[in-house]
Design a protein around this motif. Structure first.
Motif, PDB file in Angstrom:
ATOM      1  N   SER A  77       2.554   4.527   1.600  1.00 24.71           N
ATOM      2  CA  SER A  77       1.154   4.156   1.497  1.00 24.71           C
ATOM      3  C   SER A  77       1.013   2.904   0.654  1.00 24.71           C
ATOM      4  N   CYS A  78      -0.024   2.153   0.924  1.00 28.11           N
ATOM      5  CA  CYS A  78      -0.278   0.923   0.185  1.00 28.11           C
ATOM      6  C   CYS A  78      -1.761   0.839  -0.134  1.00 28.11           C
ATOM      7  N   ALA A  79      -2.069   0.839  -1.419  1.00 26.99           N
ATOM      8  CA  ALA A  79      -3.444   0.707  -1.873  1.00 26.99           C
ATOM      9  C   ALA A  79      -3.681  -0.730  -2.311  1.00 26.99           C
ATOM     10  N   SER A  80      -4.848  -1.237  -2.013  1.00 27.51           N
ATOM     11  CA  SER A  80      -5.161  -2.610  -2.382  1.00 27.51           C
ATOM     12  C   SER A  80      -6.315  -2.629  -3.372  1.00 27.51           C
ATOM     13  N   SER A  81      -6.363  -3.695  -4.132  1.00 30.26           N
ATOM     14  CA  SER A  81      -7.485  -3.927  -5.027  1.00 30.26           C
ATOM     15  C   SER A  81      -7.751  -5.421  -5.089  1.00 30.26           C
ATOM     16  N   GLY A  82      -8.988  -5.778  -5.274  1.00 32.95           N
ATOM     17  CA  GLY A  82      -9.329  -7.187  -5.388  1.00 32.95           C
ATOM     18  C   GLY A  82      -9.546  -7.906  -4.071  1.00 32.95           C
ATOM     19  N   LEU A  83      -9.392  -7.213  -2.952  1.00 29.17           N
ATOM     20  CA  LEU A  83      -9.626  -7.856  -1.653  1.00 29.17           C
ATOM     21  C   LEU A  83     -11.130  -7.866  -1.365  1.00 29.17           C
ATOM     22  N   ILE A  84     -11.689  -9.051  -1.211  1.00 34.02           N
ATOM     23  CA  ILE A  84     -13.123  -9.168  -0.966  1.00 34.02           C
ATOM     24  C   ILE A  84     -13.431  -8.932   0.503  1.00 34.02           C
ATOM     25  N   SER A  85     -12.646  -9.546   1.362  1.00 31.83           N
ATOM     26  CA  SER A  85     -12.835  -9.389   2.800  1.00 31.83           C
ATOM     27  C   SER A  85     -11.688  -8.583   3.390  1.00 31.83           C
ATOM     28  N   LEU A  86     -11.918  -8.054   4.575  1.00 33.20           N
ATOM     29  CA  LEU A  86     -10.859  -7.339   5.276  1.00 33.20           C
ATOM     30  C   LEU A  86      -9.756  -8.325   5.644  1.00 33.20           C
ATOM     31  N   PRO A  87      -8.525  -8.071   5.228  1.00 32.86           N
ATOM     32  CA  PRO A  87      -7.435  -8.982   5.549  1.00 32.86           C
ATOM     33  C   PRO A  87      -7.245  -9.128   7.059  1.00 32.86           C
ATOM     34  N   SER A  88      -6.800 -10.266   7.472  1.00 33.67           N
ATOM     35  CA  SER A  88      -6.533 -10.497   8.876  1.00 33.67           C
ATOM     36  C   SER A  88      -5.498  -9.509   9.406  1.00 33.67           C
ATOM     37  N   CYS A  89      -4.542  -9.171   8.558  1.00 35.40           N
ATOM     38  CA  CYS A  89      -3.539  -8.188   8.931  1.00 35.40           C
ATOM     39  C   CYS A  89      -2.971  -7.555   7.661  1.00 35.40           C
ATOM     40  N   MET A  90      -2.422  -6.396   7.811  1.00 41.02           N
ATOM     41  CA  MET A  90      -1.662  -5.731   6.760  1.00 41.02           C
ATOM     42  C   MET A  90      -0.433  -5.126   7.410  1.00 41.02           C
ATOM     43  N   GLY A  91       0.610  -4.987   6.626  1.00 40.06           N
ATOM     44  CA  GLY A  91       1.813  -4.421   7.215  1.00 40.06           C
ATOM     45  C   GLY A  91       2.906  -4.205   6.198  1.00 40.06           C
ATOM     46  N   TRP A  92       4.110  -4.094   6.712  1.00 41.87           N
ATOM     47  CA  TRP A  92       5.266  -3.776   5.882  1.00 41.87           C
ATOM     48  C   TRP A  92       6.452  -4.652   6.283  1.00 41.87           C
ATOM     49  N   PHE A  93       7.191  -5.064   5.286  1.00 40.10           N
ATOM     50  CA  PHE A  93       8.487  -5.645   5.552  1.00 40.10           C
ATOM     51  C   PHE A  93       9.502  -5.011   4.623  1.00 40.10           C
ATOM     52  N   ARG A  94      10.752  -5.188   4.907  1.00 38.80           N
ATOM     53  CA  ARG A  94      11.797  -4.571   4.098  1.00 38.80           C
ATOM     54  C   ARG A  94      12.926  -5.549   3.861  1.00 38.80           C
ATOM     55  N   ARG A  95      13.652  -5.271   2.800  1.00 44.39           N
ATOM     56  CA  ARG A  95      14.862  -6.016   2.501  1.00 44.39           C
ATOM     57  C   ARG A  95      15.978  -4.993   2.398  1.00 44.39           C
ATOM     58  N   THR A  96      16.901  -5.042   3.323  1.00 48.52           N
ATOM     59  CA  THR A  96      17.992  -4.068   3.368  1.00 48.52           C
ATOM     60  C   THR A  96      19.280  -4.710   2.863  1.00 48.52           C
ATOM     61  N   PRO A  97      20.210  -3.900   2.376  1.00 50.28           N
ATOM     62  CA  PRO A  97      21.457  -4.446   1.818  1.00 50.28           C
ATOM     63  C   PRO A  97      22.192  -5.323   2.819  1.00 50.28           C
ATOM     64  N   GLY A  98      22.484  -6.524   2.415  1.00 52.93           N
ATOM     65  CA  GLY A  98      23.267  -7.420   3.262  1.00 52.93           C
ATOM     66  C   GLY A  98      22.484  -8.090   4.367  1.00 52.93           C
ATOM     67  N   LYS A  99      21.187  -7.863   4.445  1.00 50.19           N
ATOM     68  CA  LYS A  99      20.398  -8.454   5.522  1.00 50.19           C
ATOM     69  C   LYS A  99      19.235  -9.241   4.962  1.00 50.19           C
ATOM     70  N   LYS A 100      18.699 -10.086   5.790  1.00 50.97           N
ATOM     71  CA  LYS A 100      17.539 -10.850   5.398  1.00 50.97           C
ATOM     72  C   LYS A 100      16.306  -9.966   5.417  1.00 50.97           C
ATOM     73  N   ARG A 101      15.224 -10.506   4.917  1.00 50.80           N
ATOM     74  CA  ARG A 101      13.954  -9.810   4.971  1.00 50.80           C
ATOM     75  C   ARG A 101      13.515  -9.645   6.417  1.00 50.80           C
ATOM     76  N   GLU A 102      12.993  -8.479   6.713  1.00 50.82           N
ATOM     77  CA  GLU A 102      12.589  -8.155   8.089  1.00 50.82           C
ATOM     78  C   GLU A 102      11.175  -7.608   8.069  1.00 50.82           C
TER      79      GLU A 102
END
Length: 121
Positions: free
Chosen positions: A21-46
């Motif tokens: 889960s991801c809670a936000s604070s301080g956002l005045i307008s609805l963001p154009s998008c929200m999502g998730w990325f990850r950084r796994t061992p030995g790999k670039k950000r995805e």
């Protein structure tokens, strides 16, 4: 000041599930998008999953399609990631992200501190 705070990470055996889960604070307008990325061992950000606020469309990385589901509460400006059938290669640090602009596309410019996901075989 805009903040994104993740929760729900942890350790699970392969085949198990976790919900981030991801809670936000301080956002005045609805963001154009929200999502998730990850950084796994030995790999670039995805970029794992994206939810487009205006259309409700979603995008997934090929590696998680069919196993992960992203959802967003526009009123609360929160985003969640349901992760099922987890694999050891899903292990990594998962970050919540948002595009604070309202242009309709997605160019992440705000990130949380991350939550660790560990999947054991």
């Amino acid at each position: 000041q805009v903040q994104l705070v993740e929760s729900g990470g942890g350790s699970v055996q392969a085949g198990g599930s976790l919900r981030l889960s991801c809670a936000s604070s301080g956002l005045i307008s609805l963001p154009s998008c929200m999502g998730w990325f990850r950084r796994t061992p030995g790999k670039k950000r995805e970029v794992v999953a994206t939810f487009y606020s205006r259309s409700g469309n979603t995008d997934y990385a090929a590696s998680v399609k069919g196993r992960f589901t992203v959802s967003q509460d526009n009123a609360l400006k929160t985003v969640e990631l349901q992760m099922d059938s987890l694999k050891p290669e899903d292990t990594g640090m998962y970050y919540c992200a948002a595009d604070r602009t309202t242009w309709g596309g997605c160019d992440y410019n705000t990130w949380g501190q991350g939550t660790q996901v560990t999947v054991s075989s």
